[in-house]
Write an enzyme that holds these catalytic residues in place. Structure first.
Site, PDB file in Angstrom:
ATOM      1  N   HIS A 196      55.431   7.350  -1.805  1.00 42.52           N
ATOM      2  CA  HIS A 196      55.024   7.048  -0.431  1.00 42.52           C
ATOM      3  C   HIS A 196      56.198   6.628   0.456  1.00 42.52           C
ATOM      4  O   HIS A 196      56.099   6.704   1.680  1.00 42.52           O
ATOM      5  CB  HIS A 196      53.950   5.955  -0.436  1.00 42.52           C
ATOM      6  CG  HIS A 196      53.051   5.970   0.770  1.00 42.52           C
ATOM      7  ND1 HIS A 196      53.472   6.383   2.029  1.00 42.52           N
ATOM      8  CD2 HIS A 196      51.749   5.607   0.921  1.00 42.52           C
ATOM      9  CE1 HIS A 196      52.465   6.281   2.881  1.00 42.52           C
ATOM     10  NE2 HIS A 196      51.416   5.816   2.236  1.00 42.52           N
ATOM     11  N   ASP A 214      45.330  26.105   2.619  1.00 37.01           N
ATOM     12  CA  ASP A 214      44.934  27.379   2.006  1.00 37.01           C
ATOM     13  C   ASP A 214      46.154  28.095   1.426  1.00 37.01           C
ATOM     14  O   ASP A 214      47.039  28.518   2.155  1.00 37.01           O
ATOM     15  CB  ASP A 214      44.249  28.224   3.097  1.00 37.01           C
ATOM     16  CG  ASP A 214      43.790  29.584   2.594  1.00 37.01           C
ATOM     17  OD1 ASP A 214      44.021  29.911   1.410  1.00 37.01           O
ATOM     18  OD2 ASP A 214      43.195  30.324   3.411  1.00 37.01           O
TER      19      ASP A 214
END
Length: 446
Positions: free
Chosen positions: A168, A385
């Site tokens: 992070h 996608d």
């Protein structure tokens, strides 16, 4: 109540994993040392955060192997995001830097003897056998460890699961979303990213000399009392997800007075969870409780950070009240607190945070009786996608942040009935979880 928890957690299956491999950038990249910003390297971000993307079979992709497509696209993405192929090192005063070694991300190819149908309706956290789908390093292990760990698991039905975790300190939700977008573009034969990544971490370094000009209740030192942190029962923690569709949102909006009707869905859900959780943990009425809201500060800076900046540009201002006031006042009291605190983040506030972190040794946020919420809906992880269409679930893999369990994330989700809404996973001790569900049911029955 549509605030349902996952039914698939009893599902058991076997995952056959290949030996982990390092995936380096596709061509040589600069060998250099790049310091992280003073917002990036605070203690509270020094952990790997897990995400999961679940895809169904697609007839037009029958000839393609998702493992090969995703691995090759990752290698091309790392050419542009080459710091992700490096390793963190710690310099004087605990300053974190990225040693751009080009070693690569860790990649694991796997196969599971399970179909998506067996997961049932609830493609949401907690995911069954999750530890088989991804390796997450311990929070204290952040230097000399891959910054990105990826596992692609093929399923028996022709679908697959992409699970990954990233450090992070390297990026926030907006930065991750930008990295993922490039990754899918490479999978679909692009030669360069539509949004070129920008490093520029010096923009969020502390000032010389540092000057803390704002009140930062998120970093206050609070002595722990008996029921301060949830950590005392951590061996007994349960993870459940709750789904809020249009009808649940309308119900809780109905509990808010007219002058707060402009409040957002985020304000409503955050206030609802904070209140129900505080009641469920049975915190003494006179004890302070704090709610921290993660705010993306990109647009609040002047000039705004450059498009393509993928570092952490977040602040998490805290609103503090007593457990008694939070639980006994009408619901509008909590909604108003959340609504107001989001507005505290200004350019000066962000610089003041960086100055505070440098002055106080890159301290962590206050963990005692604290609760943090992060809204990931606008990053549309479901839209990611790689050629197999939209993800059936896309987003955070569980609640919590490193060793701190009290963080929830709002992820956009379509439930089994085709309803669009938001799914929110939460960790609580088992007995508190029962009380939490009861409190939530009460609010939604109103």
């Amino acid at each position: 109540m549509a605030a349902s928890s996952s039914s698939s957690s009893s599902l058991k299956f076997t995952v056959r994993r290949c030996q982990p491999q390092l995936v380096p950038p596709a061509i040589p990249t600069p060998q250099e040392v790049k310091p992280l910003s003073d917002i990036d390297d605070q203690d509270g971000l020094r952990f790997h955060i897990p995400f999961i993307q679940i895809y169904g079979k697609r007839a037009s992709m029958a000839e393609k192997d998702p493992v090969q497509v995703i691995r090759q696209a990752l290698s091309q993405t790392l050419v542009f995001y080459y710091p992700f192929a490096g390793r963190l090192t710690e310099g004087p005063h605990r300053k974190l830097m990225v040693d751009c070694t080009g070693e690569g991300a860790m990649f694991i190819e796997a196969d599971a003897d399970v179909t998506l149908d067996q997961f049932g309706d609830s493609l949401q956290p907690p995911f069954p056998c999750f530890h088989e789908l991804l390796y997450v390093p311990a929070p204290q292990q952040i230097t000399d460890t891959p910054l990105l760990i990826v596992q692609v698991t093929r399923l028996r039905c022709g679908g697959f699961i992409l699970a990954f975790c990233f450090n992070h300190t390297m990026c926030d939700g907006a930065g991750l979303s930008q990295f993922m977008r490039t990754w899918t573009e490479m999978a679909r034969c692009a030669t360069k990213p539509s949004i070129p990544p920008v490093w520029c971490r010096e923009l969020l370094m502390a000032r010389h000399p540092p000057r803390i000009t704002c009140n930062h209740r998120e970093y206050e030192h609070v002595p722990d009392t008996v029921n301060g942190a949830v950590t005392s029962n951590q061996h007994d923690m349960v993870l459940r997800s709750f789904f809020f569709g249009p009808s649940q949102i309308a119900t809780i909006r109905g509990l808010v007075p007219p002058h707060l009707q402009h409040c957002t869905t985020f304000d409503l859900i955050t206030a609802c969870f904070w209140r129900c959780r505080t009641k469920a943990l049975q915190i003494e009425a006179d004890e302070d409780v704090r709610m921290m809201v993660i705010v993306n500060a990109r647009a609040r800076l002047n000039p705004p950070l450059p498009v393509g900046y993928y570092g952490n540009a977040i602040a998490y201002p805290a609103t503090v009240t007593t457990a008694g006031k939070l639980c006994e006042n009408p619901f509008g009291y909590a909604v108003n607190l959340i609504n107001k605190v989001k507005g505290e983040v200004t350019e000066e506030y962000v610089h003041s945070v960086a100055d505070l972190l440098v002055s106080k040794g890159r301290c962590s946020f206050t963990a005692v009786r604290s609760f943090i919420v992060s809204d990931l809906r606008r990053f549309s992880f479901r839209e990611i996608d790689f050629g197999w269409g939209k993800a059936l679930y896309g987003g955070i893999a569980k609640a919590g942040a490193g060793a701190f369990p009290a963080v929830i994330y709002l992820t956009s989700h379509e439930n089994a009935n085709g309803e669009e809404g938001v799914v929110i996973p939460i960790w609580l001790p088992a007995e508190a979880m029962e009380r939490f569900e009861h409190e939530l049911c009460d609010m939604l029955r109103n």
